[in-house]
Design a protein around this motif. Structure first.
Motif, mmCIF file in Angstrom:
data_model
loop_
_atom_site.group_PDB
_atom_site.id
_atom_site.type_symbol
_atom_site.label_atom_id
_atom_site.label_comp_id
_atom_site.label_asym_id
_atom_site.label_seq_id
_atom_site.Cartn_x
_atom_site.Cartn_y
_atom_site.Cartn_z
ATOM 1 N N PHE A 299 -122.763 18.910 45.805
ATOM 2 C CA PHE A 299 -122.424 18.823 47.227
ATOM 3 C C PHE A 299 -123.531 19.480 48.041
ATOM 4 O O PHE A 299 -123.748 20.701 47.951
ATOM 5 C CB PHE A 299 -121.085 19.509 47.489
ATOM 6 N N LEU A 300 -124.255 18.678 48.812
ATOM 7 C CA LEU A 300 -125.327 19.189 49.671
ATOM 8 C C LEU A 300 -124.803 19.251 51.104
ATOM 9 O O LEU A 300 -124.655 18.219 51.772
ATOM 10 C CB LEU A 300 -126.559 18.290 49.590
ATOM 11 N N ASP A 301 -124.530 20.464 51.557
ATOM 12 C CA ASP A 301 -124.018 20.668 52.917
ATOM 13 C C ASP A 301 -125.179 20.797 53.896
ATOM 14 O O ASP A 301 -126.261 21.266 53.538
ATOM 15 C CB ASP A 301 -123.149 21.921 52.945
ATOM 16 N N GLU A 302 -124.953 20.399 55.139
ATOM 17 C CA GLU A 302 -125.951 20.455 56.223
ATOM 18 C C GLU A 302 -127.216 19.702 55.834
ATOM 19 O O GLU A 302 -128.342 20.180 56.025
ATOM 20 C CB GLU A 302 -126.270 21.916 56.573
ATOM 21 N N ILE A 303 -127.041 18.500 55.321
ATOM 22 C CA ILE A 303 -128.184 17.697 54.876
ATOM 23 C C ILE A 303 -129.081 17.294 56.029
ATOM 24 O O ILE A 303 -130.277 17.008 55.867
ATOM 25 C CB ILE A 303 -127.676 16.445 54.106
ATOM 26 N N GLY A 304 -128.551 17.314 57.242
ATOM 27 C CA GLY A 304 -129.341 16.940 58.408
ATOM 28 C C GLY A 304 -130.354 17.986 58.807
ATOM 29 O O GLY A 304 -131.185 17.739 59.694
ATOM 30 N N ASP A 305 -130.327 19.161 58.185
ATOM 31 C CA ASP A 305 -131.234 20.246 58.561
ATOM 32 C C ASP A 305 -132.489 20.322 57.690
ATOM 33 O O ASP A 305 -133.336 21.193 57.907
ATOM 34 C CB ASP A 305 -130.506 21.592 58.485
ATOM 35 N N ILE A 306 -132.620 19.447 56.702
ATOM 36 C CA ILE A 306 -133.809 19.523 55.836
ATOM 37 C C ILE A 306 -134.976 18.806 56.500
ATOM 38 O O ILE A 306 -134.806 17.911 57.331
ATOM 39 C CB ILE A 306 -133.526 18.924 54.441
ATOM 40 N N SER A 307 -136.193 19.193 56.098
ATOM 41 C CA SER A 307 -137.403 18.640 56.711
ATOM 42 C C SER A 307 -137.648 17.211 56.243
ATOM 43 O O SER A 307 -137.113 16.769 55.220
ATOM 44 C CB SER A 307 -138.617 19.506 56.341
ATOM 45 N N ALA A 308 -138.491 16.506 56.993
ATOM 46 C CA ALA A 308 -138.811 15.116 56.639
ATOM 47 C C ALA A 308 -139.512 15.049 55.289
ATOM 48 O O ALA A 308 -139.294 14.123 54.501
ATOM 49 C CB ALA A 308 -139.677 14.488 57.730
ATOM 50 N N ALA A 309 -140.383 16.048 54.995
ATOM 51 C CA ALA A 309 -141.114 16.056 53.718
ATOM 52 C C ALA A 309 -140.151 16.207 52.546
ATOM 53 O O ALA A 309 -140.272 15.523 51.520
ATOM 54 C CB ALA A 309 -142.133 17.191 53.719
ATOM 55 N N PHE A 355 -135.322 11.757 60.777
ATOM 56 C CA PHE A 355 -134.576 11.618 59.534
ATOM 57 C C PHE A 355 -134.870 10.250 58.940
ATOM 58 O O PHE A 355 -134.920 9.238 59.660
ATOM 59 C CB PHE A 355 -133.081 11.775 59.790
ATOM 60 N N ARG A 356 -135.058 10.238 57.622
ATOM 61 C CA ARG A 356 -135.391 8.979 56.940
ATOM 62 C C ARG A 356 -134.126 8.153 56.739
ATOM 63 O O ARG A 356 -133.111 8.657 56.273
ATOM 64 C CB ARG A 356 -136.038 9.262 55.579
ATOM 65 N N ALA A 357 -134.197 6.878 57.087
ATOM 66 C CA ALA A 357 -133.045 5.985 56.942
ATOM 67 C C ALA A 357 -132.974 5.488 55.511
ATOM 68 O O ALA A 357 -133.973 5.388 54.830
ATOM 69 C CB ALA A 357 -133.169 4.816 57.896
#
Length: 357
Positions: A299-309, A355-357
């Motif tokens: 479970f990866l929480d707050e996935i929207g906070d990771i960098s594009a790289a 964010f990558r689609a």
């Protein structure tokens, strides 16, 4: 008009036969009662007839009539005890009015007195009974001549028809009550058998929560990656655990990582692990969360906070289920169910190139 006694008896017999045949043809009493009145008036040469029944509110109202206009029929309303109709209903005893123009209890609701001022009009009313109760009245009026000034035979025939109508009404109401009971029972059973979804550590009976729980039950048995969206504190981890617990992986590990709580370098090491000497302080090989979750759920929480790289590295793992530890070159394959969560608007982030689609 009916002539000899023999002819009269023959016509009465045929009338009763036709009326009973009509009443037995359907449980639609509005249809059959009107047809029966038509036969009765046509066979006997009478002017007008009506069936007046008591409503649930206690008022006596015309159910159907023959020989009356729609407006006249709408005026067939009486209180119990009011006029000839109300008194016959209240007493349960039939009544004959030899001349409606001379009878003060005849209320003339439909204007019968005014329609034939040069004729003598008689009015007959008999109760419609069933199961020892009076359900309504059957009325008839006809022209009176020197040859038709005795009403015993008319009243006897009218009472026979009223008795048939009473039995038909009793049957109709019994069937309607049973249909109503069956409908309510079916509705109750349908409600009782309607799926009520539940998940561990969550309570919700509203339609919206039941929809969420239903989607959890639908998604849990599959291998599909799941994205949970919602504000912080709305229970995304609870839902993620429910998906895991309802899946075939429930006996395998459930591993949680808060992506927003770690820097990019720490997050990479946390997820993928590292080899000995990969960086300062890496004194030994360490498994990452992907390896720890092998066979289970990550479970990866707050996935929207990771960098594009880092999104690019994570996307490869999502697609290929393969990665290398930090400082390592050997690919490691894992069987992991991914559940991701965010409180961010990913559509806007994708549009903004964040964010990558």
């Amino acid at each position: 008009m009916v002539s000899t006694h023999h002819e009269r008896a023959s016509i009465e017999l045929m009338t009763i036969y036709q009326v009973s045949k009509i009443l037995g043809s359907s449980l639609d009493v509005h249809k059959t009662f009107r047809e029966a009145l038509n036969v009765l008036l046509s066979m006997m040469g009478w002017r007008r007839g009506a069936v007046i029944l008591q409503t649930e509110e206690g008022l006596l109202c015309g159910m159907c009539a023959v020989g009356l206009s729609k407006d006249e029929s709408a005026r067939l309303n009486f209180e119990v005890g009011e006029g000839i109709v109300g008194k016959v209903f209240m007493s349960g005893v039939a009544a004959v009015v030899p001349d409606i123009a001379e009878e003060p209890l005849f209320l003339n609701r439909t204007g019968a007195v005014d329609q034939s001022p040069d004729e003598t009009i008689a009015y007959l009313v008999t109760p419609i009974k069933a199961d020892r109760r009076t359900l309504g009245v059957l009325t008839m009026d006809r022209t009176v001549t020197s040859r038709t000034s005795v009403f015993d035979e008319d009243l006897r025939l009218l009472s026979m028809v009223a008795n048939l109508m009473g039995q038909n009404l009793l049957l109709h109401r019994g069937v309607s009550a049973e249909q109503g009971r069956l409908y309510e029972e079916a509705r109750r059973l349908s409600k009782a058998l309607k799926p009520v979804y539940q998940v561990d550590m969550a309570i919700g009976e509203s339609s919206r929560m039941q929809q969420v729980f239903a989607e959890v039950h639908q998604a849990a048995p599959t291998k599909t990656t799941v994205l949970l969206r919602g504000e912080s504190g709305t229970g995304k981890e609870v839902i993620a655990r429910a998906i895991h617990n309802l899946s075939p992986r429930k006996n395998a590990p459930f591993i949680r990582v808060n992506c927003a709580a770690l820097t990019e370098s720490l997050l990479e090491s946390e997820l993928f692990g590292h080899e000995k000497g990969a960086f300062t302080g890496a004194v030994g090989t360490r498994k990452g969360r992907f390896e720890m979750a092998h066979g289970g759920t990550l479970f990866l929480d707050e996935i929207g906070d990771i960098s594009a790289a880092f999104q690019a590295k994570l996307l490869r793992v999502l697609q290929e289920r393969e990665f290398e530890r930090v400082g390592g070159t050997a690919p490691i394959k894992v069987d992991v169910r991914m559940v991701l969560a965010t409180n961010r608007n990913l559509e806007k982030m994708v549009a903004a190139g964040e964010f990558r689609a």
